[in-house]
Motif scaffolding. Structure first.
Motif, PDB file in Angstrom:
ATOM      1  N   THR A  98      38.746  88.338  40.339  1.00  0.00           N
ATOM      2  CA  THR A  98      37.446  87.865  39.901  1.00  0.00           C
ATOM      3  C   THR A  98      36.679  87.429  41.134  1.00  0.00           C
ATOM      4  OG1 THR A  98      38.424  87.079  37.838  1.00  0.00           O
ATOM      5  CG2 THR A  98      36.253  86.218  38.402  1.00  0.00           C
ATOM      6  N   GLY A 100      32.921  85.767  42.716  1.00  0.00           N
ATOM      7  CA  GLY A 100      31.745  84.972  42.391  1.00  0.00           C
ATOM      8  C   GLY A 100      32.102  83.598  41.874  1.00  0.00           C
ATOM      9  N   LYS A 101      31.158  82.995  41.196  1.00  0.00           N
ATOM     10  CA  LYS A 101      31.321  81.620  40.698  1.00  0.00           C
ATOM     11  C   LYS A 101      32.528  81.474  39.793  1.00  0.00           C
ATOM     12  CE  LYS A 101      26.380  80.915  40.800  1.00  0.00           C
ATOM     13  NZ  LYS A 101      25.189  80.890  39.954  1.00  0.00           N
ATOM     14  N   ALA A 102      32.798  82.481  38.984  1.00  0.00           N
ATOM     15  CA  ALA A 102      33.920  82.393  38.040  1.00  0.00           C
ATOM     16  C   ALA A 102      35.258  82.287  38.768  1.00  0.00           C
ATOM     17  CB  ALA A 102      33.928  83.599  37.104  1.00  0.00           C
ATOM     18  N   PRO A 108      36.754  80.891  33.356  1.00  0.00           N
ATOM     19  CA  PRO A 108      35.460  81.537  33.603  1.00  0.00           C
ATOM     20  C   PRO A 108      34.553  81.493  32.385  1.00  0.00           C
ATOM     21  CG  PRO A 108      37.278  82.936  34.316  1.00  0.00           C
ATOM     22  CD  PRO A 108      37.876  81.783  33.570  1.00  0.00           C
ATOM     23  N   GLU A 116      31.326  88.412  38.083  1.00  0.00           N
ATOM     24  CA  GLU A 116      32.056  87.246  37.592  1.00  0.00           C
ATOM     25  C   GLU A 116      33.096  87.620  36.543  1.00  0.00           C
ATOM     26  OE1 GLU A 116      29.459  84.069  36.536  1.00  0.00           O
ATOM     27  OE2 GLU A 116      28.398  84.151  38.429  1.00  0.00           O
TER      28      GLU A 116
END
Length: 152
Positions: A98, A100-102, A108, A116
């Motif tokens: 995964t 990104g932010k997740a 997530p 994400e």
């Protein structure tokens, strides 16, 4: 040179388990830009999802431009390369990653953003013995070739 023995396979398997644990921990760490290139040498050949990259500096540049990641290794397998002593190792890894932010969250969000969402990956390494040994006198390995591909 004689064929592979059970002890060769056991040693390779233990080495691969340690490699997979250390490699993906470094890849997902806060200091990945510094730590991940240490697994490679300037002569290492990498193909990252169809894009050729050369050596530890190429890996550093790639990682600098990527969002955070979280890898979930679902399986790995290792085989010693015959007629090499100490043996080179052929390591195959599959799992999800995964970005990104997740990747920073434990759970997530249900965002529809592709960066994400977990993506299945398949990665194949050839590890070669390094000239220097670790503190315990054991063989250290570096990545000679690395081929990573997203699946689907």
């Amino acid at each position: 040179m004689a064929g592979l023995e059970r002890s060769d396979i056991d040693i390779a398997t233990r080495g691969a388990e340690q490699f997979v644990e250390f490699y993906y921990r470094a890849y997902d760490s806060d200091d990945r830009v510094e730590s991940l290139p240490k697994f490679y040498r300037p002569s290492s050949s990498i193909v990252w999802n169809g894009n050729p990259i050369q050596g530890n500096e190429g890996v550093k540049q790639l990682i600098e431009g990527m969002p955070r990641s979280k890898h979930e290794v679902q399986l790995h397998d290792c085989h010693p390369v015959p007629n090499s002593m100490p043996p080179s190792l052929h390591v195959v890894v599959a799992g999800t990653v995964t970005h990104g932010k997740a990747a920073q969250q434990t759970h997530p969000t249900s965002s529809k953003a592709v960066d994400e969402q977990p993506r299945v990956f398949h990665q194949t390494f050839i590890l070669s013995p390094d000239a220097e040994k670790d503190e315990g006198g054991h063989v250290k390995y570096y990545i000679t070739t690395d081929n990573m591909r997203f699946v689907g």
